[in-house]
Structure formats: C-alpha cells, structure tokens
Write a protein that holds these residues in place. Sequence first.
Motif, PDB file in Angstrom:
ATOM      1  N   ALA A 103      -1.180   9.426 -31.531  1.00  0.00           N
ATOM      2  CA  ALA A 103      -2.282   9.684 -32.472  1.00  0.00           C
ATOM      3  C   ALA A 103      -1.796   9.639 -33.917  1.00  0.00           C
ATOM      4  O   ALA A 103      -2.417   8.980 -34.760  1.00  0.00           O
ATOM      5  CB  ALA A 103      -2.918  11.036 -32.169  1.00  0.00           C
ATOM      6  N   VAL A 104      -0.671  10.324 -34.199  1.00  0.00           N
ATOM      7  CA  VAL A 104      -0.217  10.359 -35.603  1.00  0.00           C
ATOM      8  C   VAL A 104       0.310   8.998 -36.059  1.00  0.00           C
ATOM      9  O   VAL A 104       0.229   8.664 -37.242  1.00  0.00           O
ATOM     10  CB  VAL A 104       0.834  11.473 -35.864  1.00  0.00           C
ATOM     11  CG1 VAL A 104       0.259  12.839 -35.608  1.00  0.00           C
ATOM     12  CG2 VAL A 104       2.114  11.253 -35.090  1.00  0.00           C
ATOM     13  N   LYS A 106      -1.084   6.209 -35.260  1.00  0.00           N
ATOM     14  CA  LYS A 106      -2.303   5.487 -35.674  1.00  0.00           C
ATOM     15  C   LYS A 106      -2.810   6.017 -37.011  1.00  0.00           C
ATOM     16  O   LYS A 106      -3.173   5.248 -37.900  1.00  0.00           O
ATOM     17  CB  LYS A 106      -3.397   5.668 -34.607  1.00  0.00           C
ATOM     18  CG  LYS A 106      -3.236   4.735 -33.425  1.00  0.00           C
ATOM     19  CD  LYS A 106      -4.355   4.952 -32.430  1.00  0.00           C
ATOM     20  CE  LYS A 106      -4.026   4.220 -31.139  1.00  0.00           C
ATOM     21  NZ  LYS A 106      -4.590   4.860 -29.967  1.00  0.00           N
ATOM     22  N   LEU A 107      -2.829   7.351 -37.141  1.00  0.00           N
ATOM     23  CA  LEU A 107      -3.338   7.949 -38.393  1.00  0.00           C
ATOM     24  C   LEU A 107      -2.445   7.587 -39.575  1.00  0.00           C
ATOM     25  O   LEU A 107      -2.928   7.353 -40.678  1.00  0.00           O
ATOM     26  CB  LEU A 107      -3.416   9.472 -38.251  1.00  0.00           C
ATOM     27  CG  LEU A 107      -4.480  10.004 -37.283  1.00  0.00           C
ATOM     28  CD1 LEU A 107      -4.320  11.503 -37.080  1.00  0.00           C
ATOM     29  CD2 LEU A 107      -5.874   9.686 -37.798  1.00  0.00           C
ATOM     30  N   LYS A 147       3.875  10.852 -43.471  1.00  0.00           N
ATOM     31  CA  LYS A 147       2.461  11.004 -43.098  1.00  0.00           C
ATOM     32  C   LYS A 147       2.334  11.409 -41.638  1.00  0.00           C
ATOM     33  O   LYS A 147       1.537  12.277 -41.287  1.00  0.00           O
ATOM     34  CB  LYS A 147       1.700   9.689 -43.342  1.00  0.00           C
ATOM     35  CG  LYS A 147       1.337   9.486 -44.790  1.00  0.00           C
ATOM     36  CD  LYS A 147       0.286   8.401 -44.979  1.00  0.00           C
ATOM     37  CE  LYS A 147       0.753   7.063 -44.505  1.00  0.00           C
ATOM     38  NZ  LYS A 147      -0.151   5.970 -44.828  1.00  0.00           N
ATOM     39  N   PHE A 151       0.601  14.919 -40.328  1.00  0.00           N
ATOM     40  CA  PHE A 151      -0.489  15.019 -39.342  1.00  0.00           C
ATOM     41  C   PHE A 151      -0.030  15.815 -38.114  1.00  0.00           C
ATOM     42  O   PHE A 151      -0.800  16.577 -37.528  1.00  0.00           O
ATOM     43  CB  PHE A 151      -0.969  13.621 -38.925  1.00  0.00           C
ATOM     44  CG  PHE A 151      -1.869  12.961 -39.934  1.00  0.00           C
ATOM     45  CD1 PHE A 151      -3.078  13.541 -40.302  1.00  0.00           C
ATOM     46  CD2 PHE A 151      -1.529  11.761 -40.526  1.00  0.00           C
ATOM     47  CE1 PHE A 151      -3.913  12.948 -41.236  1.00  0.00           C
ATOM     48  CE2 PHE A 151      -2.355  11.147 -41.464  1.00  0.00           C
ATOM     49  CZ  PHE A 151      -3.548  11.748 -41.821  1.00  0.00           C
ATOM     50  N   ALA A 152       1.242  15.634 -37.727  1.00  0.00           N
ATOM     51  CA  ALA A 152       1.768  16.384 -36.572  1.00  0.00           C
ATOM     52  C   ALA A 152       1.838  17.881 -36.867  1.00  0.00           C
ATOM     53  O   ALA A 152       1.733  18.706 -35.957  1.00  0.00           O
ATOM     54  CB  ALA A 152       3.151  15.860 -36.192  1.00  0.00           C
TER      55      ALA A 152
END
Lengths: 185, 161
Positions: A103-104, A106-107, A147, A151-152
């Motif tokens: 997920a992170v 991709k973000l 980044k 996000f993590a």
Amino acid sequence: MAEKSKFVRLLRWLTILLALSGFISTLSFATGAEIAVRYLSPAFGAWWDTNEFTIMAWSASALGMVVAIRSGARVVQPLSARRTAVALALAIAAVLLIPVADAVAKLGRMGWDADGGTIARWLIARLDYEVGTFLDKVVIAGVYFLKMAAFAMLAGLGIVSASVVVSLVAGKFPFRNRCCEIFCK
Amino acid sequence: MFSLRILILFVHVAAVIVALGGSLFSTFALTPILARELEPAIRIKVVRRVIRTLGAIVLTALAILVVTGFGNLLYYGAVTLTLAFKLVLVVVVILVALFQYANLGMRIDRMSAGGPSPELTSILARFRRIGIINGVLVLAIVYLSLTLTRETNQVVLMPMQ
C-alpha cells in the motif's frame, strides 16, 4: 531497570538496522549499484538486482511502523502495559508488513513536486548535466523512501491503537506473562 | 450503486461517527448526569467501566479509520495541501487519544479501585479536557475532509503518476 533498558535497546537496534538497510537499498536502487555487486559476485548481484526494491519498500514500511509504535507506546502507562502494547504491536506489524509495504509503495508513487522537473532543473543548473541527473535520481529515491516511511507511520499508529484495545478489553493482555518472560526479566 | 470505493468510504465515515459520537455523548451527556444522579463511590465504578469500554471503542474506530483512510487515499489519487494537513492532524488525534485512554484512562482505572479521592477528581477533569480537545481536532478533520471532496481548486502537492 537494567532489563528495561535491554528492551529499549532491542527496539533501538531494530530501528537502526531498518534505517541502515533502507539507506543501502535506496542508494543502490537510485545509483544502479547492483552492477558493482555483479562484478564481485554475479549470483548475489542478480539476486540483489531483483530484490533491492522490495528490500527498500519493506525497510521503509517496517521503519515507519517501528517508529510509530515506539512513539505511540511512549504515552501508555504503566510500564508493564507499555511493554505488552509494544510486543503485541510489533507482532501485528510483522504480520501486516507485506500488505502495508504494498500500500505505501503505491501511495509513495504520487509525484512529489507537482509538475516535476523543478529539482532536476535546479541541480543541473548548478552542477553539470551528468552529476545533476545522477543526484536527481538519488533525491527522488530518497524522497520516495521517506514518503513510504511516513505513510507506514500512520499504519503503525493504527496498530498501536489496536494493541492498546486488547489491553483495555482483556484487562490483562492474555500473553502478558509470556511477554514478561521474554522482555521484562 | 455498490462498489468497493463506496464501501470503504462508508466504513470510514461510520468509524468517525462512532469515535466522535461516543466521545461527545460521554463528555456532554453521560458524565454530567452521572455527577448529578449517583453517589461518588458508585459513580467512580461506572466511570471506570465507561472509560474502559469507550477507550476500546474509540481506539478501534481510529484503527479502522487508518485502514479505510489508506483505501480512500488510493482512490483519491493525489496528496493536496489540505490532505497533508489532515494527515498531520490524524497523527495528532491518535497520539492524543492514546494519551487519553492508555495513560489517563489506565491511571483512573488503577486509582478508582481505592474509591473517590481529590487526585482522582483532578485526573477525571483532565481526562474530560483532553476529550474535548480531541473532539475539536476530529471536527477540524471532518471539516477538512468535506473541503477535500467539495472544493475543486486545491493545491496539488502530489498527483498520482
């Protein structure tokens, strides 16, 4: 008290280890250093080339989560509940590492300076084209790593919240005695 | 009509309602009524149970908010200045909630075993103040979320590539 610092030391070393593996893999990914590794050991170089991005994403995710768990758990009282929360949160983070890393990653791909090119142009204007382009790649990979870690961190705070809920609901964390055997002795 | 995106958004909004609604009800309705209607010894017992249960509900809702927030972000596809500010506020809210329930809440839980005391009253007042502050922060996040979905001319920091 000495044992308390043993647990804190363990977490500190984990953080340092993750930061180091993230730094090496990010630098290697940005500079194409796998070529140098291939010269030294072709088999390891090929493996490193295939896996350096994964190691970078996993390191960033794990680093972000561990930092968040350490920060979030700092406010938990008493100390025994804090240790329980940290141990449980680390276990949850280990289980969720791969989905969180996906997920992170991709973000983190969201562009970081809107229309792009600003930093590259600035670097090339001050240095020559070769050096500027090379440094731009390093900066892009470094920011991408940061980044992902940021996000993590959000995910890590969610995990700490969930682990504190277990303490609140159970009154005593079910594996508390086992955790104390490992961390508190 | 039914899509994963809407389902994630629905769970996200429902989690906000649960977290904020529970806190506001406890702060402005339950606690004043308990103070008026119950004897101090019984009130402390009830408050202790309420804090433990509410803490579990609010922190679970915050964990769900993080998970569904990731999903929403992947669908939203860009990090705007407003969203970046909102994410910073989310971090603050989670840390404040952890302090409220895992620090003050646990202290109240331990101290309430000995019955009412001036120190306990002081911590309960602090617990309430922190709850109000966090409620205001969550309301600010809700406002920022509305501007994210309603305003079109936002400063885009990170477009999805």
